[in-house]
Design an enzyme around this catalytic site. Sequence first.
Site, short mmCIF file in Angstrom:
data_model
loop_
_atom_site.label_atom_id
_atom_site.label_comp_id
_atom_site.label_asym_id
_atom_site.label_seq_id
_atom_site.Cartn_x
_atom_site.Cartn_y
_atom_site.Cartn_z
CE LYS A 153 -0.20 -0.41 4.99
NZ LYS A 153 -0.85 -1.12 6.10
CE1 TYR A 200 14.32 30.81 4.55
CE2 TYR A 200 14.25 28.44 4.11
CZ TYR A 200 14.01 29.75 3.71
OH TYR A 200 13.46 29.99 2.48
C1 LIG Z 1 -0.07 -1.89 6.80
C2 LIG Z 1 -0.59 -3.19 7.22
C3 LIG Z 1 0.27 -4.29 7.33
C4 LIG Z 1 1.77 -4.16 7.28
O1 LIG Z 1 2.21 -3.60 8.50
P1 LIG Z 1 3.75 -3.33 8.84
O2 LIG Z 1 3.74 -2.84 10.24
O3 LIG Z 1 4.22 -2.27 7.89
O4 LIG Z 1 4.48 -4.60 8.66
C5 LIG Z 1 -0.29 -5.53 7.58
N1 LIG Z 1 -1.64 -5.66 7.73
C6 LIG Z 1 -2.48 -4.63 7.66
C7 LIG Z 1 -3.93 -4.84 7.85
C8 LIG Z 1 -1.99 -3.35 7.42
O5 LIG Z 1 -2.82 -2.32 7.37
#
Ligand SMILES: *Cc1c(COP(=O)(O)O)cnc(C)c1O
Length: 342
Positions: free
Chosen positions: A37, A244
Amino acid sequence: MEIPAPLRLRVDRDALMSNWQALDRLSGAAACGAAVKANGYGLGARLVAETLAKVGCRDFFVANWAEAQVLAPLGITLSVLHGLRAEDLPAAKAGFARPVLSTPEQIARWRDSGGGVCDVMVDTGMNRLGVSVQAVRDGLLDGLTIETLISHLACADEDVAMNERQRAAFASLTGRTAARRMSLANSAGIGLGADYHFDLTRPGLALYGGLPRPDMAGHLRQVAWPEAQILQRRHVPAGETVGYNATWTATAGTEVAILNLGYADGYRRALSGVGAAVADGESLPVLGRVSMDLLAVDVTARPDLVEGDWLTMDYDLAAASAASGVSQYELLTGLAQRFARG
Ligand SMILES: *Cc1c(COP(=O)(O)O)cnc(C)c1O
């Protein structure tokens, strides 16, 4: 006319593959999937999915249907974690991904549309997405064709009692549904041990070189390497300041390189004064505030570096997170569009 980008995100494919293989091993008898994702946590979802499919990863997780659509041409198995809105039905019916149904409304929507193979999210205490354990016991999922029953751990990166409570609640549903597989563990959950692995694990962070738990350190390699070009090299005399708000003052004459990289690219302002570039193992500290599109590093030790040269940023996620207070997840997913990726 193709204009070469002055900053690039080098994705170490070997490290990515090696991390997945390590997580696959650590998952024991369970299969190991991949959360891709948010554009593969900022690295490029297509690049990541193609690379991991080659080493045997078979289950990919995205947040929404637009993300699934981008990966559909790869012909991989995709699950959409955010479920099924009414406006997602045409995409879901096209069949390039499975919805992870997470409310009674979504389950009804899926049944009414003719159903088919789906995944289901059950909430075991995080109170984010998912139907309740009790609703599953009461038969909410009866008759559904479920590939994977999923739940998600709230605190797998900590050693707290809630992990066992969630695991036990999830395990209590074994055999209660028609699900072919059960899946609980994210990256950190893999480190909690075999009881948490069920049939399929879903790492994200650890694939990309993040360190979910200190005890997993020996298994994971850095994947994301931000690189930026030197726009200018200058001499800053003792007593003058850089950037800055003049937060850094030269105590001696200092050679400074100005890099084409800033917080608008995801190189966070919280790394001001604590970040560094690395050249041949030598650390070149970030001086003063990180600007929107620029930052300064000390190159006194490297008289050879000139305008147009490239520098690699030190982007060890656990260390950068500890130094800046920004989570490893944000350090990855914030890496912006302006990077050329590859
Ligand atoms: C994002 C997500 C993962 C992966 O989690 P990590 O902590 O990045 O390993 C797995 N399962 C679900 C439902 C998620 O939303």
